[in-house]
Write an enzyme that holds these catalytic residues in place. Structure first.
Site, mmCIF file in Angstrom:
data_model
loop_
_atom_site.group_PDB
_atom_site.id
_atom_site.type_symbol
_atom_site.label_atom_id
_atom_site.label_comp_id
_atom_site.label_asym_id
_atom_site.label_seq_id
_atom_site.Cartn_x
_atom_site.Cartn_y
_atom_site.Cartn_z
ATOM 1 N N ARG A 241 11.303 2.929 -10.688
ATOM 2 C CA ARG A 241 10.171 2.385 -9.949
ATOM 3 C C ARG A 241 10.318 2.636 -8.444
ATOM 4 O O ARG A 241 11.411 2.597 -7.910
ATOM 5 C CB ARG A 241 10.094 0.867 -10.202
ATOM 6 C CG ARG A 241 8.863 0.191 -9.656
ATOM 7 C CD ARG A 241 8.763 -1.239 -10.183
ATOM 8 N NE ARG A 241 9.740 -2.117 -9.551
ATOM 9 C CZ ARG A 241 9.550 -2.701 -8.360
ATOM 10 N NH1 ARG A 241 8.437 -2.492 -7.682
ATOM 11 N NH2 ARG A 241 10.465 -3.510 -7.851
ATOM 12 N N HIS A 242 9.199 2.859 -7.771
ATOM 13 C CA HIS A 242 9.207 2.952 -6.310
ATOM 14 C C HIS A 242 9.247 1.542 -5.734
ATOM 15 O O HIS A 242 8.618 0.642 -6.275
ATOM 16 C CB HIS A 242 7.945 3.685 -5.826
ATOM 17 C CG HIS A 242 7.976 4.015 -4.370
ATOM 18 N ND1 HIS A 242 7.687 3.100 -3.397
ATOM 19 C CD2 HIS A 242 8.302 5.152 -3.724
ATOM 20 C CE1 HIS A 242 7.810 3.662 -2.209
ATOM 21 N NE2 HIS A 242 8.189 4.919 -2.377
ATOM 22 N N PRO A 243 9.951 1.339 -4.627
ATOM 23 C CA PRO A 243 10.087 -0.025 -4.100
ATOM 24 C C PRO A 243 8.808 -0.623 -3.507
ATOM 25 O O PRO A 243 8.623 -1.840 -3.549
ATOM 26 C CB PRO A 243 11.150 0.118 -3.009
ATOM 27 C CG PRO A 243 11.147 1.562 -2.641
ATOM 28 C CD PRO A 243 10.789 2.298 -3.902
ATOM 29 N N SER A 244 7.926 0.194 -2.942
ATOM 30 C CA SER A 244 6.784 -0.391 -2.207
ATOM 31 C C SER A 244 5.427 0.084 -2.703
ATOM 32 O O SER A 244 4.403 -0.316 -2.159
ATOM 33 C CB SER A 244 6.854 -0.053 -0.713
ATOM 34 O OG SER A 244 8.152 0.076 -0.251
#
Lengths: 386, 386
Positions: free
Chosen positions: A232-235
């Site tokens: 997953r991407h953090p933002s």
């Protein structure tokens, strides 16, 4: 013997290359691919360490072969006065000197920046080391693994709640090689005006810090320690890998317009209007819920079926490729990103090409095979006679 | 208003920057840090998408702030005739144009390479896109996650036997930004001789292939599909993370001499002479056995104790750092790899510095804060009056 390289952007630039293993050779490969002449100077006792790193093809290292195309090789003992004279003769006409010894080794060999600059004022001198030429750790040795760990990258890579993972390529070395290439070229550009070389000091650890720009900014802004997030991407959400009926698909939706397209394509246009998913921020906060919604729908069909749907909807997506799947991809082929070089007794070895595409000229049309140790000795000695 | 940048290597170079989010802005940040003047042109409806990506400080995006220092901002609508004239006036004196739209968008706006080159012959024009300007996928959208998955990097990153993991930073974007910087500078160097700009065509997927050089060469040489290896290096042993009495330590031993030093330091000099561990190849084949030997001994003492032992033995090693541990490291501090910028109402935000250190001049001494949207409008319109 030399490549037809007059169209290449760095044609006319000569690089004396004292580097070995990976960060330095990756940098000089970039310079060579772009047209510079790279003269690789290797120690007479076995040459570049990476010649002895497997896997091997006909007794030659594929590791070495992958990053030493388009270079000439001569073995010189930098402690031998006669050999030093050859090096010094080369430096008289060279534009760039690159080395990736541990900090202090060049000085012990009698080659300080001040001495080199006085004798060869136009020479650009780039050093790549684990920790750089200054600072408390300057004399410490390092390899890729060390800076990936110390530099924080391992601490943000891996499964949620799992162990830290090393990035599957030597980004500690390759990153440093890329920043070094940038530093060298920038000084060559300044030299056009000043006529003078400068010292470029690249630290592998510094480069990891630079790559970590986003986790650093996030920590500074929030005080929350960045952790591994799996895929997953953090933002940005949804920016993740999702299960389908028969495998996985990656979906990367960076703004609200794309999110609306995704919802439409999945037959759930209503999601885009719900408060919990309406903005990047809301989606990021409700990422667990959103992933559940998306996977419930995506498992209704196969990866290939969803690829077709998402492609016509204009939603960024892609399959998870293994290395062989990548190498069989028609687009990768069309972009010339795989080239065949000769290894051992001339056996073809397929390796990665160069991604810097300029003016439609394929920089690797006339690739020169990686040299055997000391392969160009006679010609180079004749050219740089004392 | 402008930085005192005459000492910086790219002083005098002007970059017109149509990029947004990450790959493009990272490239233009590198150019700006090195002294180029970067004029960031943003869409009037909210500007760069990354201004709306969290986390936020006083309502401003830390994501945006981390990669947009040293740039000027003006909002222009590229479909509005008056705004287009401003852009075109800027291009008359600019050295570089960078954009990271999807392939085809610039052409739809009426800006083809041929047209730009005819009107501004010296202009270097760099495009960064997901898949490049040619090839079957050229019109497909992409983000970091897509190219990390399609490019094979996720397939070699993660725990042994576990799921693929995304690299914890956006290496799909940042890698493309670095190769683009290299391409732009190489053409600027060629332009010194020709007076002419060229087109640089960077594909994020191509850049992933280039980073994957070693897994590709290994697969070509052996036919074995590269897989995630946790923290272990594929061809060099011991190059891994090991348990100690109170945590973990990374040890990176790239050759036999260092391996002998490691064995000595651990009080097991005999290991270096054993056939199973005597060469890089043997150690690689027997990596499970070797890891067991090493961890049996390393769990006798703490990480800090082993760090002291390995430091005096000259064996490359390091601790596993989290992001805050990295940011508190005295060497990182000494190298100037963290800088404070102002965000929101001027609140300090600590972000990553630039690793290209040249001639002892800190390129980021006079850092200009990331611009608010359209911040430099009046001054830029006065400068580029029609």
């Amino acid at each position: 013997m030399m490549r037809e390289s007059s169209q290449l952007p760095l044609a006319g630039i000569t690089v004396v290359d004292l580097t070995r293993v990976l960060a330095g050779p990756y940098c000089t490969m970039m310079l060579a691919d772009l047209g510079a002449r790279v003269i690789k100077i290797e120690n007479p006792e076995g040459g570049d360490d990476s010649r002895h790193v497997g896997p091997f093809v006909d007794g030659e290292s594929a590791y070495f072969a992958s990053i030493n195309r388009n270079k000439e090789s001569i073995a010189l003992d930098l402690k031998n006065p006669e050999d030093r004279k050859v090096l010094e003769k080369m430096l008289e006409t060279a534009d760039v000197l690159v080395e990736n010894f541990r900090a202090g080794v060049m000085e012990k060999l009698g080659y300080t920046w001040e001495g080199l600059h006085a004798r060869y004022p136009g020479l650009v001198y780039a050093s790549i080391s684990g920790f750089g030429q200054t600072g408390p750790y300057r004399n410490r040795p390092a390899y890729d693994m060390v800076v990936q760990a110390m530099g924080g990258l391992m601490s943000v890579t891996g499964e949620v709640g799992g162990n830290p993972a090393r990035v599957g390529v030597s980004i500690g070395d390759i990153g440093a090689g890329l920043y070094a290439t940038i530093g060298i070229q920038s000084v060559l550009l300044k030299r056009v005006h000043t006529g003078l070389g400068e010292r470029v000091d690249i630290s592998m650890l510094d480069c990891q810090v630079a790559l970590l720009e986003n986790p650093i900014a996030r920590y500074s802004a929030t005080g929350t320690v960045p952790k591994p997030l799996g895929t997953r991407h953090p933002s940005i959400t949804p920016f993740d890998m999702f299960a389908t009926q028969d495998g996985f698909i990656v979906v990367a939706v960076g703004n609200d317009t794309l999110f609306a397209k995704l919802c439409d394509a999945l037959g759930h246009a209503e999601w885009a209007g719900e408060a919990r998913f309406a903005t990047v921020l809301a989606r990021n906060e409700n990422h667990v819920e959103l992933k559940a919604c998306l996977e419930k729908r995506l498992t209704d069909a196969t990866t290939a079926e969803w690829e077709a749907v998402l492609e016509s909807a204009g939603v960024p997506h892609g399959p998870l490729n293994s290395v062989p799947q990548l190498m069989q991809n028609p687009h990768v082929e069309a972009r010339g990103m795989l080239i065949d070089i000769g290894i051992g007794q001339g056996k073809p070895l397929r390796i990665a090409g160069n991604p810097v595409k300029i003016g439609g000229v394929d920089t690797l049309t006339n690739v020169r095979n990686p040299p055997s140790l000391d392969q160009d000795r006679d010609r180079l000695l004749a050219e740089f006679k004392l």
